[in-house]
Design an enzyme around this catalytic site. Structure first.
Site, PDB file in Angstrom:
ATOM      1  N   HIS A 131       0.864  -1.178   0.000  1.00  0.00           N
ATOM      2  CA  HIS A 131       0.000   0.000   0.000  1.00  0.00           C
ATOM      3  C   HIS A 131       0.906   1.236   0.000  1.00  0.00           C
ATOM      4  O   HIS A 131       2.013   1.191   0.537  1.00  0.00           O
ATOM      5  CB  HIS A 131      -0.819  -0.054   1.290  1.00  0.00           C
ATOM      6  N   ASP A 208       2.792  -4.639   8.045  1.00  0.00           N
ATOM      7  CA  ASP A 208       1.582  -3.855   7.809  1.00  0.00           C
ATOM      8  C   ASP A 208       0.413  -4.831   7.915  1.00  0.00           C
ATOM      9  O   ASP A 208       0.147  -5.603   7.001  1.00  0.00           O
ATOM     10  CB  ASP A 208       1.652  -3.207   6.423  1.00  0.00           C
ATOM     11  N   GLN A 211      -4.846  -5.267   6.998  1.00  0.00           N
ATOM     12  CA  GLN A 211      -5.858  -6.187   6.476  1.00  0.00           C
ATOM     13  C   GLN A 211      -5.880  -7.527   7.213  1.00  0.00           C
ATOM     14  O   GLN A 211      -6.849  -8.271   7.078  1.00  0.00           O
ATOM     15  CB  GLN A 211      -5.636  -6.453   4.973  1.00  0.00           C
ATOM     16  N   LYS A 234     -10.979  -0.536  10.194  1.00  0.00           N
ATOM     17  CA  LYS A 234     -11.171  -1.700   9.324  1.00  0.00           C
ATOM     18  C   LYS A 234     -11.635  -2.921  10.114  1.00  0.00           C
ATOM     19  O   LYS A 234     -11.800  -4.007   9.558  1.00  0.00           O
ATOM     20  CB  LYS A 234      -9.869  -2.032   8.590  1.00  0.00           C
ATOM     21  N   CYS A 373      -4.599   2.331  -3.960  1.00  0.00           N
ATOM     22  CA  CYS A 373      -3.390   2.862  -3.321  1.00  0.00           C
ATOM     23  C   CYS A 373      -2.212   1.923  -3.537  1.00  0.00           C
ATOM     24  O   CYS A 373      -1.374   1.756  -2.644  1.00  0.00           O
ATOM     25  CB  CYS A 373      -3.584   3.097  -1.831  1.00  0.00           C
TER      26      CYS A 373
END
Ligand code: PLP
Lengths: 418, 146
Positions: A131, A208, A211, A234, A373
């Site tokens: 991202h 990261d 998600q 999220k 992104c």
């Protein structure tokens, strides 16, 4: 209680849907089918109620007031640190820094850790599926420190190609930062090999997890990453609150991020001393209400059980993959369900994703169209953009069926005339 | 709003069979713009006859709204002066804001894109060709000190 429910085999999406007021909305005369969960999730009533209740009963600034409601607010805020730590298997609440979002968490590392540890000629290793928020902060740092950024390539199946890992991670590598679950391809990257190799080379590892944390069980202690970043919005929580997990020793060594109130021990005219981590990194009045509501969101997920969340999404993702493939859509990313989450990026009948998304919108179906992104990744996939449907706990097979029906309708409309 | 109101037949037709889609080596005016948010790309090329547009071409990639508007625009531009071309670009912006421009007759089939005004997120797709044209014309006028 959470443990008992964790083993409940049934996952009742219909019942869950009742907890989400927005799912009752009608768009263009049709019920909202929300399939943009990778962008942000919807919020259950319990989270919305926590926000209201906080402002109605407990609102006060924290860490300062010597009065009842300030104490309550402080306790509620700090309790969420423990809830988060427990949720991701961190050793201590002090491993948890509250930020605004994943983006700020990564920038915090680049600023507070990066400026002290990256020197001229050092290498930062990323991957081709990042991202923008896991690219740009490192580019800014690399430019300032005259460091080099390298990338782990991806193969046609949308998986990381680790064949050159031993040269990509070398003695110049100081930091490896990569996405745990791709927001475009759904790929769940295996972490073990990269983290082990990075540590052997003396590099630190940033995950990261924007998600992955919302959709699967995560244990940072087992993963052995040095930092891990994710966002509340999220995972059923409010916007404006994010998490940076860091190992204790690393957090205690770093310099501050923002300077100001709340993060200092003593302030003198020429210099100040700082609090220890994590408070050193939380300057100014934090996002108290949203943090407390984030705690409610995590408890909601814990009650469902993250194993059950993952199992539900595996089942639905399999169904969606089959359904999309059957109508001739080209789905990007891994086909093996063990290696992917419920993010389905696809290309359908050469209809541009923006046109598809508009067509779906007229049927009340919310999907994302664009480069998500991740422009470098679009170049690798050789498409200008994709249409992306992403699932969550309240997604049902009916939602997928409506997506498929609407896609076929759009196919007829754009390619065969009306 | 129904899909048919946004995607009029003219738009679908221009998208399936684009007009004037070609890349020239020696255009008098050539300009390129990209919409960084969605990746739509348009190149407009113009061959002049005095200060009149002899022919206009386009090439690029993107959604049907961006590509069809470029295709229609290049048709509309034939025989127009550069001032008229700029006025067409401005008039098209008015159309996207939901009002009716004075020079609506000059806009020709571009009027078929009127429905886009109801889809705020898609307006940037529709105006890309006109913006690319306008910037190209301004550059040319500046260079030729007109
Ligand atoms: C993989 C990944 N990383 C980082 C981010 C950035 O998250 P945020 O916008 O909450 O900072 C996102 C969100 O889109 C994401 O999907």
């Amino acid at each position: 209680m959470a443990n008992l429910q964790r083993n409940t085999p049934t996952f009742d999406s219909a019942k869950i849907r009742n907890d989400f007021p927005i799912l009752k909305r009608i768009i263009n005369g049709k019920p909202l089918v929300y399939l943009d969960n990778a962008a942000t999730s919807q919020k259950p009533q319990a989270v919305i109620d926590t926000l209201t209740t906080y402002y109605e009963t407990t609102n006060a600034n924290i860490h300062r007031g010597i009065y009842k409601i300030s104490e309550e607010a402080t306790a509620a805020y700090e309790e969420v640190r423990s809830i988060v730590a427990n949720f991701i298997g961190a050793k201590e609440p002090e491993n948890i820094i509250f930020t605004r979002n994943t983006t700020e968490s990564i920038n915090l590392i680049a600023y507070a850790w990066g400026r002290e540890n990256i020197e001229t000629g050092d290498e930062i290793l990323l991957t081709e599926m990042e991202h923008h928020s896991n690219i740009v902060p490192w580019q800014i740092l690399a430019e300032e420190r005259q460091a080099t950024i390298k990338y782990i390539p991806i193969n046609e199946d949308g998986e990381l190609d680790l064949s050159d890992l031993n040269t990509l991670i070398n003695k110049k590598t100081r930091l490896v930062s990569f996405v745990h679950m791709s927001n475009v391809l759904g790929t769940i990257n295996s972490t073990e090999e990269i983290i082990e190799r990075a540590h052997q080379a003396g590099a630190i590892v940033v995950l990261d997890a924007a998600q992955s944390v919302p959709h699967m069980p995560i244990n940072v202690t087992n993963l052995d990453c040095d930092f891990l970043a994710f966002s509340s919005h999220k995972m059923l929580g409010p916007t404006g609150i994010g998490v940076l997990y860091g190992k204790t020793a690393t957090l205690q060594e770093m310099s501050p991020f923002l300077g100001g109130g709340e993060m200092i021990d003593e302030v003198h005219l020429q210099a100040s001393t700082y609090k220890k981590a994590p408070w050193r990194y939380e300057a100014g009045t934090p996002n108290i209400a949203d943090t407390i509501a984030f705690g409610t969101a995590i408890q909601y997920l814990e009650n469902l059980g993250m194993d059950n969340v993952r199992a539900h999404e595996k089942e639905l993702t399999t169904y969606a993959l089959d359904s999309l493939t059957k109508i001739g859509a080209r789905v990007f990313g891994p086909t093996n369900i063990e290696e992917r989450g419920g993010v389905l990026s696809f290309w359908y009948q050469d209809i541009h994703p923006h046109d598809l998304a508009t067509a779906l919108d007229t049927d009340g179906i919310a999907v994302r169209a664009g480069h998500h992104c991740a422009q470098p990744l679009m170049n690798v996939l050789k498409v200008p953009a994709t249409t992306r449907a992403s699932l969550y706990i309240y997604t049902t097979k009916q939602d997928i069926d409506m997506l498929i029906t609407s896609l076929m309708k759009a196919g007829k409309f754009f390619n065969n005339g009306t | 709003m129904e899909l048919e109101e946004l995607y009029r037949d003219i738009i679908l037709d221009h998208n399936r069979t684009p007009r004037n889609k070609r890349q020239l080596d020696d255009a008098d005016i050539a300009n390129h713009q990209k919409n960084p948010v969605c990746g739509d790309e348009i190149n407009i090329q113009i061959v002049l006859d005095g200060d009149q547009i002899d022919v206009a071409f386009f090439f690029g990639q993107g959604c049907s709204i961006s590509q069809a508007s470029a295709s229609i625009l290049t048709d509309v531009l034939k025989g127009k002066t550069l001032d008229q071309a700029r006025a067409i670009a401005a008039g098209f912006h008015e159309l996207m804001n939901g009002s009716e421009p004075n020079n609506i007759d000059d806009l020709g089939d571009l009027v078929a894109l009127q429905g886009v005004a109801h889809y705020p997120v898609r307006i940037k797709c529709a105006v890309l060709a006109c913006d690319t044209l306008d910037e190209g014309v301004i550059d040319w006028l500046n260079k030729h000190q007109i």
